[in-house]
Design a protein around this motif. Structure first.
Motif, PDB file in Angstrom:
ATOM      1  N   ALA A  26       0.234   5.035  33.742  1.00  0.00           N
ATOM      2  CA  ALA A  26      -0.792   4.563  33.522  1.00  0.00           C
ATOM      3  C   ALA A  26      -1.874   5.189  34.482  1.00  0.00           C
ATOM      4  O   ALA A  26      -1.815   5.339  35.493  1.00  0.00           O
ATOM      5  CB  ALA A  26      -1.094   3.123  33.768  1.00  0.00           C
ATOM      6  N   VAL A  27      -3.099   5.487  34.023  1.00  0.00           N
ATOM      7  CA  VAL A  27      -4.118   5.822  34.716  1.00  0.00           C
ATOM      8  C   VAL A  27      -4.829   4.891  35.315  1.00  0.00           C
ATOM      9  O   VAL A  27      -5.180   4.736  36.365  1.00  0.00           O
ATOM     10  CB  VAL A  27      -5.158   6.714  33.592  1.00  0.00           C
ATOM     11  N   PHE A  28      -5.223   3.694  34.662  1.00  0.00           N
ATOM     12  CA  PHE A  28      -5.538   2.321  34.862  1.00  0.00           C
ATOM     13  C   PHE A  28      -4.636   1.345  34.455  1.00  0.00           C
ATOM     14  O   PHE A  28      -4.132   1.274  33.398  1.00  0.00           O
ATOM     15  CB  PHE A  28      -7.085   1.996  34.230  1.00  0.00           C
ATOM     16  N   HIS A  29      -4.529   0.372  35.407  1.00  0.00           N
ATOM     17  CA  HIS A  29      -3.149  -0.398  35.233  1.00  0.00           C
ATOM     18  C   HIS A  29      -3.426  -1.531  34.097  1.00  0.00           C
ATOM     19  O   HIS A  29      -4.534  -1.840  34.179  1.00  0.00           O
ATOM     20  CB  HIS A  29      -2.781  -1.036  36.592  1.00  0.00           C
ATOM     21  N   ASP A  30      -2.378  -1.693  33.275  1.00  0.00           N
ATOM     22  CA  ASP A  30      -2.525  -2.662  32.535  1.00  0.00           C
ATOM     23  C   ASP A  30      -1.393  -3.804  32.973  1.00  0.00           C
ATOM     24  O   ASP A  30      -0.229  -3.958  32.596  1.00  0.00           O
ATOM     25  CB  ASP A  30      -1.927  -2.101  31.018  1.00  0.00           C
ATOM     26  N   LEU A  31      -1.843  -4.608  34.033  1.00  0.00           N
ATOM     27  CA  LEU A  31      -0.800  -5.501  34.730  1.00  0.00           C
ATOM     28  C   LEU A  31      -1.453  -7.023  34.688  1.00  0.00           C
ATOM     29  O   LEU A  31      -2.749  -7.040  34.701  1.00  0.00           O
ATOM     30  CB  LEU A  31      -0.467  -5.113  36.135  1.00  0.00           C
ATOM     31  N   SER A  32      -0.801  -8.035  34.771  1.00  0.00           N
ATOM     32  CA  SER A  32      -1.404  -9.299  35.114  1.00  0.00           C
ATOM     33  C   SER A  32      -1.629  -9.362  36.596  1.00  0.00           C
ATOM     34  O   SER A  32      -1.583  -8.335  37.629  1.00  0.00           O
ATOM     35  CB  SER A  32      -0.151 -10.328  35.142  1.00  0.00           C
ATOM     36  N   PHE A  33      -2.425 -10.185  36.932  1.00  0.00           N
ATOM     37  CA  PHE A  33      -2.897 -10.508  38.442  1.00  0.00           C
ATOM     38  C   PHE A  33      -1.833 -10.410  39.431  1.00  0.00           C
ATOM     39  O   PHE A  33      -1.871  -9.665  40.199  1.00  0.00           O
ATOM     40  CB  PHE A  33      -3.689 -11.755  38.704  1.00  0.00           C
ATOM     41  N   ASP A  34      -0.707 -11.100  39.195  1.00  0.00           N
ATOM     42  CA  ASP A  34       0.433 -11.212  39.883  1.00  0.00           C
ATOM     43  C   ASP A  34       0.959  -9.740  40.193  1.00  0.00           C
ATOM     44  O   ASP A  34       1.735  -9.312  41.046  1.00  0.00           O
ATOM     45  CB  ASP A  34       1.346 -12.288  39.576  1.00  0.00           C
ATOM     46  N   GLU A  35       1.433  -8.899  39.005  1.00  0.00           N
ATOM     47  CA  GLU A  35       1.906  -7.959  39.017  1.00  0.00           C
ATOM     48  C   GLU A  35       0.968  -7.041  39.607  1.00  0.00           C
ATOM     49  O   GLU A  35       1.722  -6.041  40.648  1.00  0.00           O
ATOM     50  CB  GLU A  35       2.066  -7.354  37.508  1.00  0.00           C
ATOM     51  N   GLU A  36      -0.299  -6.819  39.557  1.00  0.00           N
ATOM     52  CA  GLU A  36      -1.045  -6.100  40.280  1.00  0.00           C
ATOM     53  C   GLU A  36      -1.121  -6.171  41.796  1.00  0.00           C
ATOM     54  O   GLU A  36      -1.182  -5.035  42.413  1.00  0.00           O
ATOM     55  CB  GLU A  36      -2.450  -5.900  39.587  1.00  0.00           C
ATOM     56  N   ALA A  37      -1.078  -7.278  42.154  1.00  0.00           N
ATOM     57  CA  ALA A  37      -1.275  -7.843  43.484  1.00  0.00           C
ATOM     58  C   ALA A  37       0.266  -7.246  44.081  1.00  0.00           C
ATOM     59  O   ALA A  37       0.213  -6.625  45.129  1.00  0.00           O
ATOM     60  CB  ALA A  37      -1.359  -9.261  43.675  1.00  0.00           C
TER      61      ALA A  37
END
Length: 417
Positions: free
Chosen positions: A44-55
């Motif tokens: 990914a260039v820009f993340h496709d994640l939930s808030f918890d996954e990105e944290a």
């Protein structure tokens, strides 16, 4: 606790010590994934994640930054008084080459912005003890900061920004809106540009500040992007009070601060090898799809290899020229080259995968490429659009006539909006 650097250590001994330390960190080596197996890092260039996954991703990355820093391999070329190791840039490059052999935690824009853009800007504009005290925690990954630059009404004309800051004794009161702010929901601080003199021309009435994002009056709203993630945010500021001690640079000289940060952004973009898919991913894809047997795709892959090699040569040339006379638009050139490589990788993946790119049929290393293909065009805008970069190169490097600007000397308040 940062280890005390040994400035008598030769580059070769330093590189060997760095390699030994990296071997002991339990990281998988790059290229050890079997062909057709799952990637150990995201495309990914820009993340496709939930808030918890990105944290969680940011947590893994900042943990790695701390481990590296505490072992004496963070901020290697920074001065010791600011928490660095005080070694020449060549030592930093040697560590980067050694680290590139391992699958370290995936990159994230917020951490990159903190380490490569905002901390270096505060180093340049070393105005107050309060600002200086932020640098060490940033370098260690304990404090994260985002850019509060772009606005809905300014677009690519950043100098047209309308967020206002009025002075009230030893404080500033800020009201306005920022947008496309990467990682704001996870940041503790933001580097803010605000208009402090509407009677001055737009480039001369701006002042820069650091603002704590837990201050009263700050509201952060994540934005859902087409790739599915919400790394970008809107940030609303309503009567937010900022002590003058958090001002970066002089009053009315925020454009100088902005250009400094943007210069670091362009340079770091050109050096960034972790964002999205790269040459190694394209080669792995060619092997798993059989593209190496197609003469046209094989030639496109060869072109990508050439572009990648030229990029490495350019960065080596820049490193060798560090400290000597150089143009301030080299970063613009490197960013254009890097964005072109992202585009080449995308084009190759689309041709190599065909319909497999858009259908998630469970085939390894296929549908995951959509995150790169959808995200790569964003860097034609981020850090200044391709058109802006070409204008900078034309005017500042090639000496071509400047693009006409009818509002150059017009007070900002008189410019139609």
């Amino acid at each position: 606790m940062t280890l005390t650097p040994d400035r008598t250590e030769s580059l070769e001994d330093f590189a060997a010590r760095a390699s030994d330390w990296l071997k002991g960190q339990g990281l998988p080596r790059r290229g050890t994934t079997a062909p057709g197996g799952p990637h150990t890092s995201s495309l990914a260039v820009f993340h496709d994640l939930s808030f918890d996954e990105e944290a969680a991703l940011i947590g893994r990355l900042t943990d790695w930054v701390r481990r590296r820093y505490d072992a004496g391999f963070g901020a290697i070329s920074w001065p010791t008084e600011l928490g660095g190791a005080g070694l020449p840039p060549s030592y930093e490059q040697a560590f980067a080459r050694a680290e590139a052999k391992y699958d370290v935690p995936d990159a994230h824009e917020l951490v990159s912005v903190t380490l490569q853009l905002i901390a270096p800007t505060l180093r340049v504009f070393d105005r107050t003890p309060e600002l200086r005290a932020l640098v060490g925690p940033m370098l260690r990954g304990d404090v994260l900061a985002c850019q509060l630059f772009s606005e809905p009404g300014a677009g690519s004309d950043l100098a047209g920004l309308g967020t206002r800051a009025r002075r009230d004794g030893d404080q500033w009161v800020v009201t306005g809106q920022k947008v496309w702010t990467s990682g704001a929901q996870f940041a503790q601080w933001g580097e803010l540009l605000a208009r402090t003199d509407p009677d001055a021309p737009k480039h001369r009435g701006i002042t820069a500040f650091m603002v704590p994002l837990d201050a009263e009056g700050v509201e952060i709203r994540p934005l859902r992007q087409m790739s599915g993630g919400s790394s970008f945010n809107e940030v609303f500021l309503t009567e937010v009070r900022i002590p003058d001690a958090w001002r970066i640079g002089e009053v009315g000289e925020g454009w100088k601060v902005a250009l400094t940060t943007l210069g670091f952004e362009r340079t770091s973009s050109g050096e960034n090898t972790q964002t999205g898919a790269g040459l190694a991913d394209a080669i792995a894809l060619a092997r798993t799809t059989g593209a190496l047997g197609d003469p046209v795709l094989r030639q496109r892959l060869a072109d990508l290899v050439v572009s990648h090699t030229l990029g490495e040569v350019a960065l080596a040339r820049d490193a060798a020229a560090a400290g000597r006379d150089s143009t301030d638009v080299v970063g613009s050139m490197r960013k254009l080259q890097w964005v072109n490589r992202l585009r080449q990788v995308s084009a190759f993946a689309q041709d190599a995968l065909g319909p497999g790119l858009v259908v998630d049929d469970g085939t390894p290393d296929s549908f995951a490429w959509t995150e790169h293909v959808l995200g790569a065009p964003g860097y034609r805008i981020a850090g200044g659009s391709d058109e802006i970069q070409r204008n900078l190169i034309a005017e500042r490097m090639l000496g071509l006539p400047a693009e006409p600007r009818a509002d150059k000397n017009t007070p900002w308040k008189d410019i139609p909006r």
